[in-house]
Design a protein around this motif. Structure first.
Motif, PDB file in Angstrom:
ATOM      1  N   LEU A  85      -6.159   0.476  18.956  1.00  0.00           N
ATOM      2  CA  LEU A  85      -5.249   0.641  17.808  1.00  0.00           C
ATOM      3  C   LEU A  85      -5.853   1.722  16.916  1.00  0.00           C
ATOM      4  CD1 LEU A  85      -4.719  -3.160  17.075  1.00  0.00           C
ATOM      5  CD2 LEU A  85      -3.275  -1.675  18.456  1.00  0.00           C
ATOM      6  N   TYR A  86      -5.222   2.868  16.894  1.00  0.00           N
ATOM      7  CA  TYR A  86      -5.802   4.039  16.232  1.00  0.00           C
ATOM      8  C   TYR A  86      -5.133   4.237  14.875  1.00  0.00           C
ATOM      9  CZ  TYR A  86      -8.234   8.548  16.285  1.00  0.00           C
ATOM     10  OH  TYR A  86      -9.074   9.592  16.021  1.00  0.00           O
ATOM     11  N   VAL A  87      -5.920   4.112  13.821  1.00  0.00           N
ATOM     12  CA  VAL A  87      -5.382   4.207  12.457  1.00  0.00           C
ATOM     13  C   VAL A  87      -5.829   5.524  11.840  1.00  0.00           C
ATOM     14  CG1 VAL A  87      -5.294   3.120  10.179  1.00  0.00           C
ATOM     15  CG2 VAL A  87      -5.540   1.706  12.229  1.00  0.00           C
ATOM     16  N   HIS A  88      -4.861   6.307  11.396  1.00  0.00           N
ATOM     17  CA  HIS A  88      -5.187   7.591  10.763  1.00  0.00           C
ATOM     18  C   HIS A  88      -4.777   7.525   9.294  1.00  0.00           C
ATOM     19  CE1 HIS A  88      -6.268  11.841  10.951  1.00  0.00           C
ATOM     20  NE2 HIS A  88      -5.299  12.030  10.076  1.00  0.00           N
ATOM     21  N   PRO A  89      -5.744   7.423   8.366  1.00  0.00           N
ATOM     22  CA  PRO A  89      -5.377   7.272   6.954  1.00  0.00           C
ATOM     23  C   PRO A  89      -4.745   8.542   6.393  1.00  0.00           C
ATOM     24  CG  PRO A  89      -7.740   7.562   7.182  1.00  0.00           C
ATOM     25  CD  PRO A  89      -7.194   7.470   8.560  1.00  0.00           C
ATOM     26  N   GLU A  90      -3.835   8.354   5.481  1.00  0.00           N
ATOM     27  CA  GLU A  90      -3.156   9.493   4.866  1.00  0.00           C
ATOM     28  C   GLU A  90      -3.924  10.028   3.657  1.00  0.00           C
ATOM     29  OE1 GLU A  90      -0.315  10.884   6.045  1.00  0.00           O
ATOM     30  OE2 GLU A  90      -0.475   9.475   7.719  1.00  0.00           O
ATOM     31  N   PHE A  91      -4.976   9.291   3.263  1.00  0.00           N
ATOM     32  CA  PHE A  91      -5.688   9.683   2.047  1.00  0.00           C
ATOM     33  C   PHE A  91      -6.758  10.712   2.355  1.00  0.00           C
ATOM     34  CE2 PHE A  91      -4.520   5.172   1.713  1.00  0.00           C
ATOM     35  CZ  PHE A  91      -3.636   5.250   0.649  1.00  0.00           C
ATOM     36  N   PRO A  92      -6.752  11.856   1.680  1.00  0.00           N
ATOM     37  CA  PRO A  92      -7.834  12.822   1.894  1.00  0.00           C
ATOM     38  C   PRO A  92      -9.156  12.220   1.418  1.00  0.00           C
ATOM     39  CG  PRO A  92      -6.450  13.478   0.041  1.00  0.00           C
ATOM     40  CD  PRO A  92      -5.771  12.336   0.693  1.00  0.00           C
ATOM     41  N   ARG A  93     -10.241  12.534   2.114  1.00  0.00           N
ATOM     42  CA  ARG A  93     -11.593  12.069   1.813  1.00  0.00           C
ATOM     43  C   ARG A  93     -11.789  10.572   2.065  1.00  0.00           C
ATOM     44  NH1 ARG A  93     -14.985  15.324  -0.354  1.00  0.00           N
ATOM     45  NH2 ARG A  93     -16.232  13.687  -1.326  1.00  0.00           N
ATOM     46  N   ALA A  94     -10.793   9.898   2.624  1.00  0.00           N
ATOM     47  CA  ALA A  94     -10.952   8.470   2.923  1.00  0.00           C
ATOM     48  C   ALA A  94     -12.049   8.281   3.962  1.00  0.00           C
ATOM     49  CB  ALA A  94      -9.644   7.887   3.432  1.00  0.00           C
ATOM     50  N   GLY A  95     -12.932   7.362   3.698  1.00  0.00           N
ATOM     51  CA  GLY A  95     -13.961   7.037   4.680  1.00  0.00           C
ATOM     52  C   GLY A  95     -15.194   7.910   4.644  1.00  0.00           C
ATOM     53  N   LEU A  96     -15.247   8.882   3.737  1.00  0.00           N
ATOM     54  CA  LEU A  96     -16.448   9.708   3.645  1.00  0.00           C
ATOM     55  C   LEU A  96     -17.576   8.896   3.030  1.00  0.00           C
ATOM     56  CD1 LEU A  96     -15.120  13.222   2.564  1.00  0.00           C
ATOM     57  CD2 LEU A  96     -15.783  12.431   4.819  1.00  0.00           C
ATOM     58  N   ALA A  97     -18.811   9.177   3.481  1.00  0.00           N
ATOM     59  CA  ALA A  97     -19.953   8.346   3.088  1.00  0.00           C
ATOM     60  C   ALA A  97     -20.162   8.346   1.575  1.00  0.00           C
ATOM     61  CB  ALA A  97     -21.203   8.831   3.802  1.00  0.00           C
ATOM     62  N   GLY A  98     -20.328   9.526   0.990  1.00  0.00           N
ATOM     63  CA  GLY A  98     -20.483   9.624  -0.458  1.00  0.00           C
ATOM     64  C   GLY A  98     -21.535   8.689  -0.998  1.00  0.00           C
ATOM     65  N   GLU A  99     -21.113   7.740  -1.821  1.00  0.00           N
ATOM     66  CA  GLU A  99     -22.059   6.839  -2.474  1.00  0.00           C
ATOM     67  C   GLU A  99     -22.166   5.494  -1.746  1.00  0.00           C
ATOM     68  OE1 GLU A  99     -20.374   6.627  -6.340  1.00  0.00           O
ATOM     69  OE2 GLU A  99     -21.246   8.499  -7.011  1.00  0.00           O
TER      70      GLU A  99
END
Length: 311
Positions: free
Chosen positions: A137-151
């Protein structure tokens, strides 16, 4: 999943103390722990396996190992916007790709690129189709920068501290009132020769082991073999066991004269009777527990500002 983990802690059916916040140092023991815990799954209810977020380099290979070992029926893969480094974890990809500690099946025919640019393999005549097949089940989020490590590392550290504080909260009286500092709580006294000792994450000389254990967070564990010691102890293990962990505690003091560990833990006495091993990992007691002790005049125990950082 009603909120952050520290707000609704539960005693797990099966737990192993890995002792580190990352498994990079010892991926083989990590897989051994995963297999050990998974073996108690009775398959009477659905099981969700929440894998970690390390999916680059060796982390991706380790994830392939885990999928291959546990044979899930479904894999939910959440893509990261604008990041193409991770391939879709199709059954074919997991079947043929080498993991970190497991080998992939030999490809009968060379890899092909489909019309959509995704990798695909064709099974040849007589190819073993009995390999575990999961649905991706492949989920592609529409939100830019979603899932980036960051903090994420900072946040996970804060959540870990909150979980430890929530766990230690069980030591407090249920009555609403002043929170008692740890040094005013009555600890359990445990003879040196009643429990085996092991530092998980590094080698410690036997002569320094008590310095390492004192004022430390420990996993209260149960090894199958009986702890036998001819002397007063301590009993030191030469290898880290993969064994049941029944809970956690703080070694709040070591009495060298009477050969006793002083341990604070909310684990109920009927479970403590089973504990015969203390595992010390790389998990620190939150600073606020040591710095924020009430009723202390002068120097705070285990806390110093007069410290030589060159050591």
């Amino acid at each position: 999943l009603p909120g952050p983990p520290f707000t609704h802690q539960q005693t797990p059916r099966k737990m192993v103390y890995y002792g580190q916040t990352s498994c990079e140092q010892d991926t083989e023991r990590y897989l051994d722990v995963v297999k050990y815990v998974f073996n108690c799954y009775k398959k009477e209810v659905p099981l969700i396996i929440n894998t970690m977020g390390w999916v680059k380099g060796e982390g991706l290979l380790l994830l392939i190992d885990i999928i291959r070992l546990l044979s899930p029926s479904h894999v939910v893969q959440m893509d990261v916007c604008d990041w193409k480094a991770m391939p879709p974890l199709t059954p074919e990809h997991v079947h043929f790709s080498a993991g970190l500690h497991t080998k992939g099946k030999q490809q009968s025919k060379c890899k092909q690129l489909g019309a959509d640019g995704m990798e695909s393999w064709k099974y040849s005549e007589g190819e073993d189709l009995s390999a575990p097949q999961h649905k991706l089940l492949y989920v592609h989020p529409e939100f830019p920068r979603a899932g980036l490590a960051g903090e994420a590392r900072v946040h996970s550290g804060i959540l870990r501290d909150m979980s430890i504080l929530g766990y230690l909260g069980h030591l407090q009286s249920p009555d609403i009132g002043a929170v008692l500092p740890l040094h005013s709580l009555v600890p359990y006294q445990v003879p040196f020769n009643a429990v085996a000792l092991r530092v998980i994450h590094t080698d410690v000389a036997p002569s320094n082991i008590m310095y390492a254990v004192n004022a430390s967070w420990v996993g209260l564990c149960c090894i199958p073999e009986e702890v036998r010691c001819q002397t007063d102890g301590p009993v030191l293990l030469t290898q880290t066991p993969v064994c049941d962990c029944l809970g956690f505690g703080i070694v709040r003091g070591v009495d060298m004269e009477k050969k006793l560990y002083h341990i604070l833990t909310p684990v109920p006495p009927e479970n403590l009777r089973l504990v015969n091993c203390l595992l010390l990992g790389n998990i620190a007691i939150p600073n606020c527990v040591l710095v924020g002790q009430q009723g202390i005049e002068g120097e705070i125990p285990y806390v110093t500002s007069d410290y030589n950082y060159s050591i």
